[in-house]
Scaffold this active site. Structure first.
Site, short mmCIF file in Angstrom:
data_model
loop_
_atom_site.label_atom_id
_atom_site.label_comp_id
_atom_site.label_asym_id
_atom_site.label_seq_id
_atom_site.Cartn_x
_atom_site.Cartn_y
_atom_site.Cartn_z
N ARG B 120 0.81 -1.24 0.00
CA ARG B 120 0.00 0.00 0.00
C ARG B 120 0.83 1.27 0.00
O ARG B 120 0.37 2.33 0.42
CB ARG B 120 -0.97 0.04 1.18
CG ARG B 120 -2.00 -1.09 1.16
CD ARG B 120 -3.18 -0.79 2.05
NE ARG B 120 -3.97 -2.00 2.24
CZ ARG B 120 -3.83 -2.82 3.28
NH1 ARG B 120 -2.94 -2.54 4.21
NH2 ARG B 120 -4.57 -3.89 3.36
N LYS B 142 2.63 11.24 -11.79
CA LYS B 142 1.83 10.26 -12.53
C LYS B 142 2.60 8.96 -12.66
O LYS B 142 3.75 8.95 -13.09
CB LYS B 142 1.52 10.79 -13.93
CG LYS B 142 0.41 11.80 -13.97
CD LYS B 142 -0.01 12.03 -15.40
CE LYS B 142 -1.13 13.03 -15.51
NZ LYS B 142 -1.54 13.24 -16.92
N GLU B 184 8.66 17.35 -25.59
CA GLU B 184 8.06 17.84 -24.35
C GLU B 184 8.65 19.19 -23.95
O GLU B 184 7.96 20.03 -23.37
CB GLU B 184 8.24 16.82 -23.21
CG GLU B 184 7.60 15.45 -23.47
CD GLU B 184 6.08 15.41 -23.27
OE1 GLU B 184 5.50 16.39 -22.73
OE2 GLU B 184 5.47 14.41 -23.66
N LYS B 226 6.70 22.64 -15.43
CA LYS B 226 5.83 21.54 -15.05
C LYS B 226 5.53 21.58 -13.56
O LYS B 226 4.39 21.36 -13.13
CB LYS B 226 6.45 20.19 -15.42
CG LYS B 226 5.51 19.05 -15.05
CD LYS B 226 5.72 17.80 -15.82
CE LYS B 226 4.63 16.78 -15.47
NZ LYS B 226 4.81 15.50 -16.14
N GLU B 236 -4.85 16.74 -11.30
CA GLU B 236 -5.41 16.93 -12.63
C GLU B 236 -6.88 17.29 -12.62
O GLU B 236 -7.68 16.74 -13.37
CB GLU B 236 -5.17 15.68 -13.48
CG GLU B 236 -5.15 16.00 -14.96
CD GLU B 236 -4.49 14.91 -15.78
OE1 GLU B 236 -4.38 13.78 -15.31
OE2 GLU B 236 -4.09 15.21 -16.91
N ARG B 240 -3.84 21.39 -14.84
CA ARG B 240 -2.84 20.41 -15.23
C ARG B 240 -3.10 19.79 -16.59
O ARG B 240 -2.18 19.32 -17.26
CB ARG B 240 -2.78 19.30 -14.17
CG ARG B 240 -1.71 18.28 -14.43
CD ARG B 240 -1.44 17.47 -13.19
NE ARG B 240 -0.52 16.39 -13.46
CZ ARG B 240 0.12 15.72 -12.52
NH1 ARG B 240 -0.07 16.03 -11.27
NH2 ARG B 240 0.94 14.75 -12.82
N ASN B 244 -1.18 18.19 -21.31
CA ASN B 244 -1.50 17.17 -22.31
C ASN B 244 -1.59 17.72 -23.73
O ASN B 244 -2.10 17.05 -24.61
CB ASN B 244 -2.81 16.46 -21.95
CG ASN B 244 -2.63 15.54 -20.75
OD1 ASN B 244 -1.58 14.93 -20.59
ND2 ASN B 244 -3.64 15.46 -19.91
N HIS B 247 -1.32 15.43 -26.69
CA HIS B 247 -1.46 14.06 -26.21
C HIS B 247 -2.75 13.38 -26.65
O HIS B 247 -2.80 12.16 -26.75
CB HIS B 247 -1.36 14.01 -24.68
CG HIS B 247 0.05 14.19 -24.17
ND1 HIS B 247 0.79 15.33 -24.43
CD2 HIS B 247 0.86 13.38 -23.45
CE1 HIS B 247 1.99 15.21 -23.85
NE2 HIS B 247 2.05 14.04 -23.25
N HIS B 251 -1.71 10.15 -28.19
CA HIS B 251 -2.07 8.82 -27.69
C HIS B 251 -2.75 7.99 -28.78
O HIS B 251 -2.55 6.78 -28.87
CB HIS B 251 -2.99 8.94 -26.47
CG HIS B 251 -2.25 9.31 -25.21
ND1 HIS B 251 -2.90 9.66 -24.05
CD2 HIS B 251 -0.93 9.39 -24.93
CE1 HIS B 251 -2.00 9.94 -23.12
NE2 HIS B 251 -0.80 9.79 -23.62
N HIS B 264 6.92 8.00 -27.68
CA HIS B 264 5.90 8.89 -27.12
C HIS B 264 6.13 10.34 -27.56
O HIS B 264 5.21 11.02 -28.01
CB HIS B 264 5.94 8.79 -25.59
CG HIS B 264 4.99 9.70 -24.88
ND1 HIS B 264 3.63 9.58 -24.96
CD2 HIS B 264 5.23 10.80 -24.10
CE1 HIS B 264 3.05 10.54 -24.24
NE2 HIS B 264 4.00 11.29 -23.71
#
Lengths: 362, 362
Positions: B120, B142, B184, B226, B236, B240, B244, B247, B251, B264
């Site tokens: 955990r 993330k 990026e 960032k 997010e 935030r 993206n 993206h 994606h 990517h």
């Protein structure tokens, strides 16, 4: 219906306890960011309560995706979790869709972990349908799955938005599972609520007879005890460890027998008696106090002895426990009835004697 | 060495950027609750840097468990994650043991998610060895893995205790991966830092030549951008999402081609050009501004067109995007160079035309 709030700042949430709550969509609606939910349940609970919950939500305009998984601790694993992810993705469940756990502790842990990790976290509601889940696993934010090398080894701390504990669901609970839930109820008395322990000694027969008033009292009192501990220590840095009374021994019992042979509450019950006996060996409890614990456990129709797996097996199993720190096993023990302490300062010989003198063939 | 702090209250952490940091155990030691770590790396980065990091830590008295996984985005999945859990459990890694990610974004995402979910949650340190990971994936918390139905579908927000960005590691980075990282870098200029965008137009050749001073400036400036966005919106909820940019299209490109065909950063680069072109169609950017974006992307040796998968395939792929809300695709677009906005208010025909007029056979 009575309501208790778990105070966790921005993540505070209410626990509603009472009869007939599953059919009351108005209790759920304020917690849904959008009218879309997935209800995760199992093949035993689903036939009993899924239709009621689903119809209530659909009548209120909520889109419902049911996900039914097999019933049993042995399915609280990565494979079942994968099936839940697959169903959510196939249905294109979105980030503001809510996951509802309808079932016992296994369903709650699985669904909570799915909610914690699907799209990096989606809202989560617990509708616990066993006494154990109502008094323990639906409060506190622990979620997770088992691994072949240990129970609850993979998981996350993730809080629900709401817990809905419908006492009507206990009417269909098998006797054995009712007793397993009572193990955790007794635990709260032992670790921090001597008055509640005394109340349980007076009222155990009413609880076994499923007296509604007694059950509601015991659930609320248990949840309040757990909520207070969790609020003081959300991520198990210190105090919260006392909630694990009986669990160091108990997890070893479950793992040693194979998950699902004994119920979690049964293993915890025997573990609590061992913890009490070890506390006596350290000079903290009297023989008479250990007997009070043993007697209440027996009256709840729970085992007061551990299965005879042999001492080396217990030692190996307990070495893997998450509570290990710097190689030493940390025990939750009792300073007196109603006051727990966490200690790694336990002579190995006393722990060994406790195990050897409290086992029985199963 | 220069240091930037990501301000997240109790979860704030430092990012150190500079040369030769991997061998400096004294930067890591203050962040370890106990002298025990697992270093997760891959079969490409491991032979280059694992010995240096391991020796530095072991010389400082830290016990090190190396876990080497195969290199590639296609291994960022539940199976590899399971191997990491297995190794940690087999070694009985405890709750206060720290996981160190040594590698690029895939290693960081995988290791971070393992750290978020093992017992955990255990402490986590990032040692990113690609430009992309240094400017993007090691900042912001993330973590996650891919699912056959989508990228990063399973994961958690989980912050590292420390990020150690050693610029020496970029000396061994393949040209194609350096360019992918620059995608990026360009993104930060586009979404909120027009001065940085102009600096990149002046200094792109220095970056491609791996000029240390230019790279250090670009990494720090990117991380600062960032970090500011993440500090304002850790989970997010709103702002935030501007991170993206590129993206939503990106994606779709990655998923459509199959993960690992395009890097990517390459997919994001083409996606940013599409986002700029869609912004022009909405009247926000001029033709000349879109050309500035396209030109800088090309100078960074990145694709400025998307692969021709056919419009229906793009639409299907984008419908599964995590940024979808209430069934509508939310786009990150540009109000001007240096200012991004998030909007779901985009006529389908404009999005379709953007795709159709910016594809090329690959």
């Amino acid at each position: 219906m009575q309501t208790l709030t778990v105070d966790l700042g921005a993540r505070s949430y209410p626990i509603h306890v009472g009869a007939g709550l599953i059919g009351r969509a108005e209790l759920i609606l304020p917690h849904l960011p959008m009218p879309r939910v997935a209800i995760v349940t199992n093949s035993t609970v689903g036939p009993l309560y899924l239709d009621t919950l689903r119809a209530a939500l659909e009548d209120a305009g909520v889109s419902v995706l049911p996900i039914v998984v097999p019933d049993g601790e042995q399915y609280k694993n990565a494979e079942t979790l994968g099936h839940i992810y697959d169903a959510l993705l196939a249905a294109r469940m979105e980030r503001k869709g809510t996951l509802i756990a309808l079932g016992g502790g296994v369903i709650g842990d699985l669904t909570g972990f799915a909610a914690a990790t699907y799209l990096r976290g989606v809202p989560f509601i617990q509708v616990p349908t066993t006494l154990l889940a109502q008094v323990d696993s639906s409060v506190g934010g622990k979620t997770g799955i088992n691994h072949p090398l240990g129970k609850n080894m993979i998981g996350a701390f993730y809080q629900p938005r709401l817990v809905l504990a419908d006492t009507d669901t206990l009417d269909t609970l098998p006797d054995r599972e009712l007793s397993a839930g009572l193990a955790e109820v007794i635990k709260y008395g032992l670790i921090r609520d001597a008055a509640f322990f005394a109340w349980l000694e007076e009222n155990m027969e009413r609880l076994l007879a499923r007296d509604g008033e007694a059950l509601t009292f015991a659930i609320l009192r248990s949840c309040r005890n757990k909520a207070e501990v969790v609020a003081a220590d959300e991520r198990e840095g210190g105090l919260r460890a006392i909630l694990n009374l009986g669990h160091t021994f108990g997890h070893a019992i479950e793992a040693g027998l194979g998950y699902g042979v004994w119920l979690h509450g049964e293993a915890v019950a025997a573990g609590m008696v061992l913890a009490a006996d070890l506390s006596r060996r350290l000079g903290w409890l009297t023989v008479a106090e250990v007997e009070r614990v043993r007697r209440l456990v027996r009256r709840a129709r729970l085992p007061d002895r551990a299965p005879d797996l042999g001492l080396p097996r217990y030692q190996a199993l307990m070495g893997l426990d998450k509570k290990v720190e710097g190689g030493r096993v940390r025990f939750v023990l009792l300073k007196r009835l109603g006051e727990a302490v966490v200690t790694a300062d336990v002579p190995e010989a006393l722990a060994a004697a406790t195990i050897e003198e409290n086992v029985a063939s199963v």
